[in-house]
Scaffold this motif. Structure first.
Motif, PDB file in Angstrom:
ATOM      1  N   ASP A  14      18.926  23.153   6.731  1.00  0.00           N
ATOM      2  CA  ASP A  14      20.078  22.322   7.126  1.00  0.00           C
ATOM      3  C   ASP A  14      20.120  21.008   6.352  1.00  0.00           C
ATOM      4  O   ASP A  14      21.193  20.577   5.898  1.00  0.00           O
ATOM      5  CB  ASP A  14      20.067  22.061   8.633  1.00  0.00           C
ATOM      6  CG  ASP A  14      20.467  23.287   9.439  1.00  0.00           C
ATOM      7  OD1 ASP A  14      21.104  24.208   8.874  1.00  0.00           O
ATOM      8  OD2 ASP A  14      20.138  23.335  10.639  1.00  0.00           O
ATOM      9  N   ALA A  15      18.967  20.377   6.172  1.00  0.00           N
ATOM     10  CA  ALA A  15      18.933  19.115   5.421  1.00  0.00           C
ATOM     11  C   ALA A  15      19.342  19.342   3.966  1.00  0.00           C
ATOM     12  O   ALA A  15      20.107  18.543   3.401  1.00  0.00           O
ATOM     13  CB  ALA A  15      17.542  18.494   5.494  1.00  0.00           C
ATOM     14  N   LEU A  16      18.872  20.422   3.362  1.00  0.00           N
ATOM     15  CA  LEU A  16      19.214  20.688   1.961  1.00  0.00           C
ATOM     16  C   LEU A  16      20.678  21.077   1.799  1.00  0.00           C
ATOM     17  O   LEU A  16      21.308  20.731   0.794  1.00  0.00           O
ATOM     18  CB  LEU A  16      18.298  21.751   1.374  1.00  0.00           C
ATOM     19  CG  LEU A  16      16.809  21.391   1.345  1.00  0.00           C
ATOM     20  CD1 LEU A  16      16.019  22.439   0.577  1.00  0.00           C
ATOM     21  CD2 LEU A  16      16.552  20.004   0.805  1.00  0.00           C
ATOM     22  N   ARG A  17      21.223  21.753   2.784  1.00  0.00           N
ATOM     23  CA  ARG A  17      22.665  22.050   2.748  1.00  0.00           C
ATOM     24  C   ARG A  17      23.461  20.746   2.694  1.00  0.00           C
ATOM     25  O   ARG A  17      24.430  20.631   1.938  1.00  0.00           O
ATOM     26  CB  ARG A  17      23.081  22.839   3.989  1.00  0.00           C
ATOM     27  CG  ARG A  17      22.707  24.290   3.982  1.00  0.00           C
ATOM     28  CD  ARG A  17      23.022  24.907   5.316  1.00  0.00           C
ATOM     29  NE  ARG A  17      22.849  26.355   5.318  1.00  0.00           N
ATOM     30  CZ  ARG A  17      22.764  27.080   6.434  1.00  0.00           C
ATOM     31  NH1 ARG A  17      22.864  26.499   7.622  1.00  0.00           N
ATOM     32  NH2 ARG A  17      22.597  28.382   6.344  1.00  0.00           N
ATOM     33  N   GLN A  18      23.067  19.789   3.502  1.00  0.00           N
ATOM     34  CA  GLN A  18      23.787  18.509   3.540  1.00  0.00           C
ATOM     35  C   GLN A  18      23.590  17.724   2.242  1.00  0.00           C
ATOM     36  O   GLN A  18      24.531  17.102   1.738  1.00  0.00           O
ATOM     37  CB  GLN A  18      23.341  17.690   4.755  1.00  0.00           C
ATOM     38  CG  GLN A  18      23.728  18.320   6.083  1.00  0.00           C
ATOM     39  CD  GLN A  18      25.207  18.675   6.163  1.00  0.00           C
ATOM     40  OE1 GLN A  18      26.075  17.894   5.800  1.00  0.00           O
ATOM     41  NE2 GLN A  18      25.502  19.887   6.634  1.00  0.00           N
ATOM     42  N   ILE A  19      22.373  17.740   1.713  1.00  0.00           N
ATOM     43  CA  ILE A  19      22.113  17.055   0.439  1.00  0.00           C
ATOM     44  C   ILE A  19      22.961  17.676  -0.668  1.00  0.00           C
ATOM     45  O   ILE A  19      23.582  16.962  -1.463  1.00  0.00           O
ATOM     46  CB  ILE A  19      20.617  17.107   0.086  1.00  0.00           C
ATOM     47  CG1 ILE A  19      19.820  16.225   1.052  1.00  0.00           C
ATOM     48  CG2 ILE A  19      20.376  16.687  -1.372  1.00  0.00           C
ATOM     49  CD1 ILE A  19      18.321  16.436   0.996  1.00  0.00           C
ATOM     50  N   TYR A  20      23.011  18.993  -0.706  1.00  0.00           N
ATOM     51  CA  TYR A  20      23.783  19.692  -1.736  1.00  0.00           C
ATOM     52  C   TYR A  20      25.264  19.338  -1.641  1.00  0.00           C
ATOM     53  O   TYR A  20      25.918  19.030  -2.648  1.00  0.00           O
ATOM     54  CB  TYR A  20      23.562  21.197  -1.577  1.00  0.00           C
ATOM     55  CG  TYR A  20      23.990  22.047  -2.742  1.00  0.00           C
ATOM     56  CD1 TYR A  20      23.739  21.675  -4.060  1.00  0.00           C
ATOM     57  CD2 TYR A  20      24.620  23.269  -2.531  1.00  0.00           C
ATOM     58  CE1 TYR A  20      24.104  22.485  -5.119  1.00  0.00           C
ATOM     59  CE2 TYR A  20      24.984  24.085  -3.593  1.00  0.00           C
ATOM     60  CZ  TYR A  20      24.728  23.685  -4.885  1.00  0.00           C
ATOM     61  OH  TYR A  20      25.088  24.497  -5.930  1.00  0.00           O
ATOM     62  N   VAL A  39      27.313  25.879   3.191  1.00  0.00           N
ATOM     63  CA  VAL A  39      26.857  27.252   2.969  1.00  0.00           C
ATOM     64  C   VAL A  39      26.670  27.564   1.478  1.00  0.00           C
ATOM     65  O   VAL A  39      25.961  28.510   1.121  1.00  0.00           O
ATOM     66  CB  VAL A  39      27.804  28.260   3.650  1.00  0.00           C
ATOM     67  CG1 VAL A  39      29.138  28.352   2.914  1.00  0.00           C
ATOM     68  CG2 VAL A  39      27.153  29.620   3.784  1.00  0.00           C
ATOM     69  N   ASP A  40      27.261  26.760   0.601  1.00  0.00           N
ATOM     70  CA  ASP A  40      27.089  26.953  -0.841  1.00  0.00           C
ATOM     71  C   ASP A  40      25.612  26.907  -1.224  1.00  0.00           C
ATOM     72  O   ASP A  40      25.189  27.594  -2.157  1.00  0.00           O
ATOM     73  CB  ASP A  40      27.833  25.886  -1.645  1.00  0.00           C
ATOM     74  CG  ASP A  40      29.334  25.915  -1.447  1.00  0.00           C
ATOM     75  OD1 ASP A  40      29.867  26.952  -0.990  1.00  0.00           O
ATOM     76  OD2 ASP A  40      29.981  24.889  -1.746  1.00  0.00           O
TER      77      ASP A  40
END
Length: 146
Positions: A14-20, A39-40
């Motif tokens: 979830d954290a990496l999704r937001q960072i991306y 989701v990308d």
């Protein structure tokens, strides 16, 4: 800030999704921000080795590598943590996962900040091309001693 790098754990998702999402919206200003969705991250890093940068235990960036080709597919740092050595540290740690003497990456020509970063880190533009996201430069990291 205590910075550590480790391999991806499912709890990071979830954290990496937001960072991306936030990093691409900040960097790719020429694109519609709505085009970038959390989701990308899942789609774009599928089957890749993912390294996570943690500042005081909290994810602040990541890099993903397609190991069979020694291809650095993504490297993103949360906008609040850029220019603090996170990207450089991630890039250094990627070296252990490159299986070829000359790893590569693609960078969109419109992303001048990223191009400057990779050049500063010793990568060299060796070709260019076009993608659905726009024209890009293909970078290679010269083998040691070159």
């Amino acid at each position: 800030m205590r910075l550590t790098i480790r391999e991806f754990e499912e709890g990071d998702r979830d954290a990496l999704r937001q960072i991306y999402t936030s990093s691409r919206r900040a960097a790719f200003t020429w694109r519609d921000a709505a085009a970038f969705q959390p989701v990308d991250f899942d789609t774009d890093t599928q089957d890749e080795c993912i390294l996570v940068a943690l500042a005081d235990g909290v994810p602040v960036g990541f890099a993903s590598i397609w190991e069979p080709d020694s291809f650095l597919h993504t490297l993103f740092v949360h906008p609040d943590f850029q220019h603090r050595g996170v990207g450089k540290t991630l890039l250094t740690h990627c070296s252990a996962y490159f299986t070829a003497a000359t790893p590569t990456l693609k960078c969109l020509k419109a992303n001048a900040n990223a191009i400057g970063f990779y050049i500063h880190q010793g990568w060299q533009a060796v070709a260019d091309g076009d993608s659905p996201d726009g024209p890009y430069l293909l970078f290679a990291r010269p083998a040691e001693g070159e």
